[in-house]
Design a protein around this motif. Structure first.
Motif, PDB file in Angstrom:
ATOM      1  N   ASP A 248      -3.005  -1.302   0.996  1.00 13.42           N
ATOM      2  CA  ASP A 248      -3.246  -1.006   2.417  1.00 13.42           C
ATOM      3  C   ASP A 248      -2.069  -0.194   2.966  1.00 13.42           C
ATOM      4  N   PRO A 249      -1.923   1.049   2.535  1.00 13.61           N
ATOM      5  CA  PRO A 249      -0.750   1.849   2.929  1.00 13.61           C
ATOM      6  C   PRO A 249      -0.687   2.168   4.412  1.00 13.61           C
ATOM      7  N   PHE A 250      -1.853   2.192   5.091  1.00 18.12           N
ATOM      8  CA  PHE A 250      -1.859   2.558   6.501  1.00 18.12           C
ATOM      9  C   PHE A 250      -1.326   1.447   7.404  1.00 18.12           C
ATOM     10  N   SER A 251      -1.140   0.254   6.865  1.00 17.43           N
ATOM     11  CA  SER A 251      -0.612  -0.849   7.668  1.00 17.43           C
ATOM     12  C   SER A 251       0.908  -0.813   7.757  1.00 17.43           C
ATOM     13  N   PHE A 252       1.558   0.087   7.035  1.00 21.33           N
ATOM     14  CA  PHE A 252       3.023   0.137   7.025  1.00 21.33           C
ATOM     15  C   PHE A 252       3.565   0.483   8.413  1.00 21.33           C
ATOM     16  N   ASP A 253       4.488  -0.348   8.886  1.00 23.24           N
ATOM     17  CA  ASP A 253       5.071  -0.132  10.216  1.00 23.24           C
ATOM     18  C   ASP A 253       6.559  -0.476  10.186  1.00 23.24           C
ATOM     19  N   GLY A 254       7.232  -0.058   9.135  1.00 26.62           N
ATOM     20  CA  GLY A 254       8.662  -0.324   9.019  1.00 26.62           C
ATOM     21  C   GLY A 254       8.939  -1.512   8.112  1.00 26.62           C
ATOM     22  N   PRO A 255      10.225  -1.816   7.887  1.00 23.28           N
ATOM     23  CA  PRO A 255      10.592  -2.919   6.980  1.00 23.28           C
ATOM     24  C   PRO A 255      10.030  -4.242   7.472  1.00 23.28           C
TER      25      PRO A 255
END
Length: 397
Positions: A248-255
């Motif tokens: 789910d790469p689109f859920s990335f929102d920083g560390p």
């Protein structure tokens, strides 16, 4: 009478008849609109109907509009190309946050001498000079010179009187305990039996992972010698990840914090506040005799912070453990980002006032919206307070 009515009607001009029919239709339409409005008001005041409507709207949230499915195949193909570009953006963003972490490490080294001096003042290892203690207030808070002199003289006399009554306190007593008690997020964790221990807390430091190592940070709590445990430092380490999830790469929102580990506390015998002893009476089923059993059970305490739930390798946690870890991550992040850098402002309450201002603004907006709703009801000619259904009772799950 019927004949007369028919005669009058027959004598009426056909155009007049059309006017009559139109008027009747308009009046009928107005009646229907009025009834519809009344029905709508009654429905919107029914909590069961509102709940069903909200449930329906919630179900629509996030559901596809069907627009993508309606696109031609060649356009869908291009959209896929855009999504692949977005994945590459997420990986670049991850690199950005890794460099931010490196910057944090670099500037942490620049901040640390100032934090060390803060610690020395708090624990009375260093007495600041008169020049270092001089603080210029904001212009709006400044008083006239004469008033300042008067207050200084009064304060001097009061201090001399206090000095005669008791010894001069060393450093800044209960500095970190006061910080904790001033912050709701931390004070909720404190129990009465924690406070005597936290009076011995002298400093909190943040240590970042070394270059080339996986991203993490450690909170270090430094204690002076005390009667409760032999540790001089208690630690809590948070391991982070700064890369998009392949599934789910689109859920990335920083560390994001992945897990955390505490440390063992070497409690002095009988001083462990994370455990308590309870006595239970047990009755023998056959003989009917009663015996008293002593059991040791977990006890609420701030120091449970150093024994978080362990995350299994498969990552599956029960709901309670998930809730505890979520709160733990929030607290760890808050201590790192806010408490350690701005401790004196939380001690004085100035940082808390800033936080409260943010919430007050949201509250005012909410009040305005409620006011608008009330005004709308008052202005509605069809609104009848008697028709308002009582609010549904709250049921605790």
């Amino acid at each position: 009478m019927a004949d007369i009515d028919n005669k009058d009607q027959a004598e009426m001009d056909p155009a007049d008849m059309e006017d009559v029919e139109e008027v009747e239709e308009e009046e009928t339409g107005e009646d229907e609109n009025s009834k519809a409005r009344q029905l709508t008001v009654q429905m919107m005041q029914n909590p069961q109907i509102l709940a069903a409507l909200q449930e329906r709207l919630d179900g629509l949230n996030g559901s596809p509009s069907g627009y993508m499915e309606s696109l031609p195949k060649v356009v869908k193909r291009r959209v896929n190309a855009l999504k692949n570009l977005q994945v590459k953006c997420a990986h670049i963003e991850a690199k950005f946050y890794e460099e931010v972490h490196e910057l944090e490490r670099k500037y942490a080294a620049l901040y640390q001498p100032l934090f060390d001096k803060r610690s020395d003042i708090v624990k009375a290892a260093y007495e600041p000079t008169d020049e270092e203690c001089e603080w210029k207030a904001d212009e709006e808070e400044e008083l006239t010179v004469s008033k300042q002199d008067e207050m200084k003289e009064k304060a001097k006399l009061e201090e001399e009187k206090k000095d005669e009554e008791k010894e001069d306190p060393k450093g800044i007593p209960e500095f970190w305990l006061t910080v904790f008690k001033n912050v709701d997020l931390l004070s909720d964790m404190l129990q009465e039996h924690d406070e005597p221990i936290l009076k011995h807390l002298q400093d909190i430091k943040v240590k970042f992972s070394d270059p080339g190592q996986p991203m993490s940070f450690t909170l270090e709590f430094y204690f002076e010698p005390n009667d409760f445990f032999t540790n001089t430092v208690l630690t809590k380490t948070y391991k982070m990840r700064s890369e998009p999830d392949e599934t789910d790469p689109f859920s990335f929102d920083g560390p994001e914090i992945m897990c955390c580990t505490g440390c063992p506390i070497d409690w002095t015998k009988g001083k462990n506040v994370t455990l308590k002893t309870i006595k239970k009476k047990q009755k023998h089923k056959g003989r009917g005799t009663v015996r008293t059993v002593t059991k040791t059970v977990p006890n609420d305490s701030f120091f449970n912070f150093f024994t978080p739930p362990e995350v299994p390798e498969n990552g599956d946690l029960d709901e309670d453990s998930e809730a505890i870890l979520a709160a733990d991550f929030e607290i760890g992040h808050f201590i790192r980002e806010r408490i350690v850098p701005r401790a004196v402002l939380y001690f004085t309450g100035e940082a808390i006032e800033d936080d409260d201002d943010d919430y007050d603004e949201e509250g005012e907006e909410a009040d305005d919206e409620e006011g608008e709703e009330e005004a709308d009801e008052e202005n509605d000619p069809d609104y009848d307070p008697k028709d308002a259904a009582p609010p549904a009772e709250c049921k605790q799950q």
